[in-house]
Design a protein around this motif. Structure first.
Motif, PDB file in Angstrom:
ATOM      1  N   LYS A 144     -28.947 -10.117  -1.097  1.00 25.40           N
ATOM      2  CA  LYS A 144     -28.927 -11.410  -0.423  1.00 25.40           C
ATOM      3  C   LYS A 144     -29.350 -11.295   1.040  1.00 25.40           C
ATOM      4  O   LYS A 144     -29.905 -12.248   1.610  1.00 25.40           O
ATOM      5  N   ILE A 147     -33.420 -10.766   0.943  1.00 18.87           N
ATOM      6  CA  ILE A 147     -34.281 -11.902   0.574  1.00 18.87           C
ATOM      7  C   ILE A 147     -34.827 -12.655   1.791  1.00 18.87           C
ATOM      8  O   ILE A 147     -36.045 -12.827   1.917  1.00 18.87           O
ATOM      9  N   ARG A 162     -37.203 -14.114  -3.483  1.00 18.17           N
ATOM     10  CA  ARG A 162     -36.282 -13.341  -4.339  1.00 18.17           C
ATOM     11  C   ARG A 162     -37.059 -12.345  -5.197  1.00 18.17           C
ATOM     12  O   ARG A 162     -36.652 -11.195  -5.353  1.00 18.17           O
TER      13      ARG A 162
END
Length: 215
Positions: A144, A147, A162
């Motif tokens: 996370k 990204i 992603r």
């Protein structure tokens, strides 16, 4: 018949097993055995023998083989994910963090052979609760963070960012795992042995718009 005198007794006694062993040492040895031979091929007896203790000493710390294997995976994934998180957590520009992350990932996959072998074995099995737990706790946080950094470097967002972030993982892992095929095919694999050269290869392949040597 005369009884055996003290001088007739064997001069050497069999080596006694350790009276105790630490939990950390058991995990360290078990990680090595599981990574080398796989979960089905290793028994608690094998691990006890490698630790030079009796079987109850293993059960003192672990409920059963599944519990021990879970702890081994947790230990390995924690060790592998720590430098990846540190690489992305700094205040530097996105390109610097991405480069540092890819270099850290290449370092982990090349140098921590035990982790890589355990990961390879887990990926070959049907998806399990163990794998879901390891992924959620030792992959998602870094993913996370990666990204938006990748998105900023590449000028993309959403699903495209992603996918590109996941591709960084996949290309690093794939190039290392498939080295034997490259070697058989006659390709030069020197770049696949160096974390720095491998990181540059991956970054230039997936994020070619940046001059990574200057980052």
């Amino acid at each position: 018949m005369a009884s055996r005198s003290a001088s007739d007794a064997p001069s050497k006694k069999p080596r006694a097993r350790r009276a105790a062993v630490s939990e950390e040492l058991i995990i360290e040895i078990a990680v090595r055995l599981f990574s080398e031979r796989g979960y089905p091929a290793i028994s608690i007896r094998d691990i006890a023998a490698a630790c030079e203790v009796n079987i109850p000493s293993i059960y003192h710390y672990f409920k059963d083989k599944d519990d021990l294997y879970d702890r081994c995976c947790e230990h390995s994934w924690t060790r592998a994910s720590r430098p990846l998180h540190e690489a992305l957590a700094g205040p530097e520009k996105a390109a610097e963090r991405v480069k540092r992350f890819v270099l850290a990932l290449c370092e982990v996959l090349l140098r921590d052979e035990q982790f890589r072998r355990l990961l390879e074995r887990e990926l070959l099995l049907p998806r399990s609760k163990r794998f879901e737990h390891l992924t959620k706790h030792h992959f998602m946080a870094e993913y996370k963070l990666l990204i938006p950094a990748v998105g900023e470097v590449a000028g993309i967002a959403g699903a495209a960012a992603r996918a590109r972030a996941m591709s960084l993982y996949a290309l690093c892992f794939g190039l290392i795992v498939l080295r034997p095929i490259s070697e058989i095919g006659g390709a030069k694999t020197a770049a696949l042995e160096s974390p720095v050269k491998l990181a540059e290869l991956v970054l230039n392949s997936l994020l070619p718009g940046e001059d990574w040597k200057k980052v």
